[in-house]
Design a protein around this motif. Structure first.
Motif, short mmCIF file in Angstrom:
data_model
loop_
_atom_site.label_atom_id
_atom_site.label_comp_id
_atom_site.label_asym_id
_atom_site.label_seq_id
_atom_site.Cartn_x
_atom_site.Cartn_y
_atom_site.Cartn_z
N HIS A 256 0.85 -1.19 0.00
CA HIS A 256 0.00 0.00 0.00
C HIS A 256 0.89 1.25 0.00
O HIS A 256 1.30 1.75 1.05
CB HIS A 256 -0.92 -0.01 1.23
CG HIS A 256 -1.89 1.14 1.26
ND1 HIS A 256 -2.92 1.27 0.35
CD2 HIS A 256 -1.98 2.21 2.09
CE1 HIS A 256 -3.61 2.37 0.63
NE2 HIS A 256 -3.05 2.96 1.67
N VAL A 257 1.17 1.75 -1.19
CA VAL A 257 2.00 2.96 -1.36
C VAL A 257 1.30 3.88 -2.36
O VAL A 257 1.83 4.17 -3.44
CB VAL A 257 3.43 2.62 -1.81
CG1 VAL A 257 4.24 2.03 -0.67
CG2 VAL A 257 3.42 1.64 -3.00
N PRO A 258 0.13 4.39 -2.02
CA PRO A 258 -0.70 5.12 -3.00
C PRO A 258 -0.10 6.43 -3.50
O PRO A 258 -0.48 6.89 -4.57
CB PRO A 258 -2.00 5.37 -2.22
CG PRO A 258 -1.59 5.36 -0.78
CD PRO A 258 -0.52 4.33 -0.69
N LEU A 259 0.84 7.02 -2.74
CA LEU A 259 1.40 8.32 -3.13
C LEU A 259 2.80 8.20 -3.74
O LEU A 259 3.42 9.22 -4.06
CB LEU A 259 1.46 9.26 -1.91
CG LEU A 259 0.13 9.54 -1.21
CD1 LEU A 259 0.34 10.53 -0.07
CD2 LEU A 259 -0.92 10.07 -2.18
N LEU A 260 3.30 7.00 -3.92
CA LEU A 260 4.65 6.80 -4.42
C LEU A 260 4.80 7.36 -5.83
O LEU A 260 4.12 6.94 -6.75
CB LEU A 260 5.02 5.32 -4.41
CG LEU A 260 6.46 4.98 -4.81
CD1 LEU A 260 7.45 5.61 -3.84
CD2 LEU A 260 6.65 3.48 -4.86
#
Length: 484
Positions: A256-260
């Motif tokens: 869960h790395v939605p802003l990467l």
């Protein structure tokens, strides 16, 4: 200084401007201004940026003796205590409190206690620890790393209050006896925005699970973990993952790395290492800026034909930077990135061999299973595709050799809105010069050579993008940042 009514012009400036000037200095330099007058001495107590580094107290850049190390570490302790003691607890907010010091004796604990007290009594927005070891990475033995790891654990356990308030932490050359100690750091340092590991590991070869609510930047360089799983990082925007040990597919797992948005991956690939599929590695991310480093060895990225999965991974990609591609191999494989990234605007490439960083002994290369053939082949399934967003192609260490000229033609033919092609001469490397391993360059220097090279690149291709032949000293700031 020019005089104005008996006073110098700088001293006539308002306090807030003077504080802004002092904030741009390190603490040692700012402290020296306190001797100028009573007014200047008062200003040093209201600075909003406090940067205290052991290296600012070095007398020379030569190797640090044991006595010198004790002196500069003691200077950091003294400066930290003195500066924080002069401040009014109910006064101005400290925007940044940054301390950098060597892991030696009780100095880290003294700094940790001082910073912990300041966190409890004053307003501090950002607090940073940069922890160096006496020996640098290249000279650290396993025993050194175990010893440094034990010292850091003692420091950490003694100063939990300080670590709980940190927003930035950089560690190097540490081996932890407890396999879950990295999790302990993440669990304690709940305010962290940046975490950096250089040459760190645990005694057991583990899969590193990373979960943190606030972390926005993570750097893992030359660390021996079996695999790194970025499991839950809702605020992560940037990650650097360099020189991984295992070659599972993929070696990095993104949960869960939605802003990467910014990803940097670098590795030395040996002959037995598996190729990495970017469509798998970066699946369900929205990366905009991608840097891939090859350390002048085998290309470890698997060129992929355009699929719906690959298109979904690269749909927001704006900048690609391919670093230290080995010399002499066909570059056509890089076109798969261009085909898969319709929004790509800038494409950077550095094609160079660095003998100072490479294993040059042929017997050792064979024994350690380095690849004899470093390139990779790829045949585009869409030979007539057109790219409409790419405006800049930048190649560092360009030479007028057939494979490079041919690649520029490939890109120019596909990128119908390409405006500028920047071709730089070989970048200087002091270590390579010192080893006397610099090869003569075939960069077109004369006007006649440049006209001839341009003709080869542009013949039969419209419209004509501007081609710039440049030396590194002419490099713009936005290009320079891509080779650091």
């Amino acid at each position: 200084m020019e005089q104005c009514d008996g006073d110098d012009r700088i001293s006539t400036l308002p306090d807030d401007i003077l504080v802004n000037i002092l904030d741009r200095l390190n603490v040692r330099e700012a402290a020296r201004t306190s001797i100028l007058s009573r007014r200047w001495s008062q200003l040093s107590a209201v600075l909003s940026q406090l940067t205290i580094s052991a290296r600012d107290f070095l007398r020379s850049k030569s190797s640090i003796s044991d006595g010198e190390l004790r002196r500069i570490n003691a200077a950091v302790v003294k400066a930290t205590k003195s500066i924080l003691a002069r401040r009014d607890p109910g006064g101005c907010t400290i925007r940044l409190l940054s301390t950098a010091f060597y892991l030696r004796d009780d100095v880290p604990i003294s700094i940790g206690h001082t910073v912990g007290i300041a966190m409890a009594t004053q307003k501090i927005e950002n607090a940073e620890f940069t922890v160096w070891t006496v020996k640098e990475r290249l000279y650290c033995t396993v025993d050194d790393m175990v010893n440094y790891g034990a010292q850091f654990v003692s420091f950490f356990n003694e100063c939990l209050n300080a670590f709980a308030g940190l927003t930035r932490l950089h560690l190097e050359n540490l081996r932890f006896a407890e396999s879950d100690f990295v999790s302990n750091i993440l669990g304690t340092c709940k305010q962290l925005k940046y975490l950096g590991f250089l040459n760190c590991d645990t005694e057991s070869f583990i899969e590193l699970q990373v979960e943190h609510a606030e972390l926005s930047e993570l750097s893992i360089v030359n660390c021996r973990f079996d695999k790194v799983n970025l499991k839950w990082l809702p605020r992560l925007t940037r990650t650097t993952f360099e020189c991984w040990m295992s070659f599972e597919e993929p070696p990095l797992s993104l949960g869960h790395v939605p802003l990467l948005e910014v990803v940097s991956l670098t590795n030395v690939a040996l002959s037995w290492h598996k190729m990495v599929n970017l469509s798998t590695l970066l699946f369900e991310t929205s990366v905009r800026d991608l840097r891939l480093g090859f350390k002048c060895e085998k290309i470890w990225v698997q060129p992929e034909c355009l699929t719906r999965r690959l298109a979904s991974v690269f749909h927001r990609l704006r900048v690609v930077n391919l670093v230290n591609i080995p010399e002499g191999y066909d570059l056509t494989w890089t076109m798969f990135i261009l085909e898969a990234a319709p929004s790509l605007e800038e494409f950077y490439m550095t094609v160079i061999d660095h003998p100072c960083e490479m294993q040059m002994d042929m017997e050792k290369r064979r024994a350690r299973l380095y690849s004899e053939r470093k390139g990779v082949e790829w045949v585009s399934p869409a030979s007539n595709f057109k790219h409409h967003c790419l405006t800049k192609l930048i190649i560092f260490c360009f030479e007028s050799k057939a494979y490079m000229v041919s690649h520029v033609r490939h890109v120019k033919k596909a990128a119908v809105n390409l405006k500028d092609v920047y071709l730089y001469n070989r970048l200087a490397c002091r270590n390579c010069v010192r080893m006397r391993r610099i090869k003569p360059t075939r960069f077109p220097q004369s006007e006649k050579q440049r006209c001839s090279t341009k003709k080869l690149m542009t013949q039969g291709i419209e419209p004509l993008a501007r081609i710039h032949f440049l030396n590194p000293v002419e490099m713009s700031a936005d290009h320079n940042v891509r080779i650091l």
